[in-house]
Scaffold this active site. Structure first.
Site, short mmCIF file in Angstrom:
data_model
loop_
_atom_site.label_atom_id
_atom_site.label_comp_id
_atom_site.label_asym_id
_atom_site.label_seq_id
_atom_site.Cartn_x
_atom_site.Cartn_y
_atom_site.Cartn_z
N TYR A 95 0.80 -1.23 0.00
CA TYR A 95 0.00 0.00 0.00
C TYR A 95 0.83 1.28 0.00
O TYR A 95 0.50 2.23 -0.73
CB TYR A 95 -1.00 -0.02 1.16
CG TYR A 95 -2.18 -0.92 0.87
CD1 TYR A 95 -3.28 -0.44 0.17
CD2 TYR A 95 -2.17 -2.26 1.25
CE1 TYR A 95 -4.36 -1.27 -0.11
CE2 TYR A 95 -3.25 -3.09 0.98
CZ TYR A 95 -4.33 -2.60 0.29
OH TYR A 95 -5.40 -3.42 0.00
N GLU A 137 -8.73 -7.07 4.78
CA GLU A 137 -7.97 -8.19 4.19
C GLU A 137 -7.38 -9.07 5.29
O GLU A 137 -7.36 -10.30 5.16
CB GLU A 137 -6.89 -7.65 3.25
CG GLU A 137 -7.48 -7.14 1.94
CD GLU A 137 -6.61 -6.12 1.22
OE1 GLU A 137 -5.40 -6.03 1.54
OE2 GLU A 137 -7.14 -5.41 0.35
#
Length: 391
Positions: A95, A137
């Protein structure tokens, strides 16, 4: 959710992203792959070549900017993205890399309009979205397997469904237990091409949970699509019985509720029949008396996939109504029409669709025009169409 100073910049970004979103995401991917070429093995390069991935990300960024104050509207999109990321083994360390290049692309495309204040606002917004995705997630991985863990499977059987589609039956090696899954979910299949590049593709599981093998049905790409990095083409041309593949755990939020007491309506076109077959085969074992309506559009009789499974359901399920349509005919009476579903069924049925984007958009519009609440319409979508209600 965001600081007061960031909110006006995010809101002001909506028209800018509508105009420049696809250019921003194109620059983003170009810069990302130059800086991190290993990610070429993570992203779908077929979608990159077609521009689908750029459009999907642009739609996602725009939808987020337009709806950041409406988490209820964003929730289904978040869930869909989380499942897709899990099937690819995405982890939290990716990310910051994506964030750096996304902000860099915004600055590169917008130039002087990308003020420090606007970039700071988007850094804050991206960070908030990343935190949500990472947390969700992590939860999903906790229910399944560790991120990136793959299962080696042997191809035990290959048989044709049509001149352009084959079913591959897969058995885990070393007597590993078959994973559990819901009808409608998919696995990522990983292949390595001759040049060493690795590519994943998602395929819906096309048999009932609890079978002795996993099954996927793969349609061969048409000639104009069959360029390098077509995993479907490669599987048709290169995979033989006895070969070894690697697959992810099953994921996907398009799960057909076979335990519901409501009637089930399935609308499918072409290879979009595969998740429906998983549910149908499950019902032939679980509850043969469940009311099910399957409307299936094919280009020709040759393209009628999973005929044996559908014939079995016709014989074993007394309340199974099946209709086959020609998607290429100019005769409107021979094309799939949701008006063929009895009105008393449409009143409370759960409706599931899978097929080309244009097919699903048209059927959804017709269903809503007939008074069906959008919350009862479920679609298997992988591209930017997922966000059409938000953008």
């Amino acid at each position: 959710m965001f600081s007061e100073s960031a909110v006006p910049y995010i809101k002001a970004s909506v028209p800018v992203l509508r105009e420049h979103g696809e250019k921003i995401t194109t620059v983003f991917y170009d810069n990302l792959f130059k800086a991190h070429p290993a990610l070429l093995n993570v992203f779908n390069m077929r979608n990159q070549a077609d521009g689908i991935q750029q459009k999907s990300l642009a739609a996602a960024v725009f939808a987020y900017a337009a709806n950041f104050e409406n988490p209820t509207a964003l929730a289904p999109v978040i869930t869909r993205i989380v499942h897709k990321h899990a099937s690819l083994g995405i982890t939290a360390d990716l990310y910051p890399i994506v964030g750096t290049h996304l902000l860099g692309a915004i600055k590169e495309v917008l130039g002087e309009a990308a003020t420090p204040e606007l970039l700071a606002a988007w850094a804050e917004a991206y960070g908030a979205l990343a935190n949500v995705l990472i947390a969700e997630e992590k939860k999903l991985y906790g229910k399944t397997i560790a991120p990136g863990n793959l299962t080696q499977v042997r191809v035990t059987e290959i048989f044709p469904q049509s001149p352009t589609a084959k079913t591959f039956r897969l058995q885990p090696l070393n007597k590993t237990a078959l994973p559990t899954y819901a009808p409608g979910q998919y696995v990522s299949v990983y292949v390595t091409f001759a040049d060493g590049q690795r590519q994943p593709r998602q395929y819906s599981l096309s048999d009932a949970p609890g079978a002795t093998t996993l099954s996927i049905t793969v349609k061969k790409e048409s000639a104009d699509k069959a360029a390098d990095k077509s995993v479907s083409q490669w599987m048709h041309d290169s995979i033989n019985e006895g070969d070894i593949l690697e697959i992810s755990h099953p994921y996907g939020d398009f799960a057909i509720d076979t335990l519901s007491e409501k009637p089930i309506v399935m609308l499918a076109a072409g290879v979009g029949i595969t998740p429906m077959i998983s549910a149908l085969n499950h019902l032939t074992k679980l509850n043969t008396h469940h009311p099910v309506h399957l409307l299936y559009a094919v280009r020709s009789q040759e393209d009628y996939l999973h005929r044996a499974d559908i014939d079995h359901a016709v014989k074993t399920m007394p309340h199974f109504d099946f209709k086959l349509y020609n998607s290429q005919t100019e005769d409107a009476q021979k094309r799939l029409s949701v008006e063929d579903i009895p009105s008393e069924v449409l009143k409370d049925a759960e409706i599931y669709m899978c097929g080309p984007t244009s097919f699903m958009q048209a059927q959804k519009q017709h269903l809503i025009a007939l008074g069906v609440d959008a919350s009862r319409i479920h679609r298997e979508v992988f591209g930017p169409d997922l966000l059409e209600d938000l953008v």
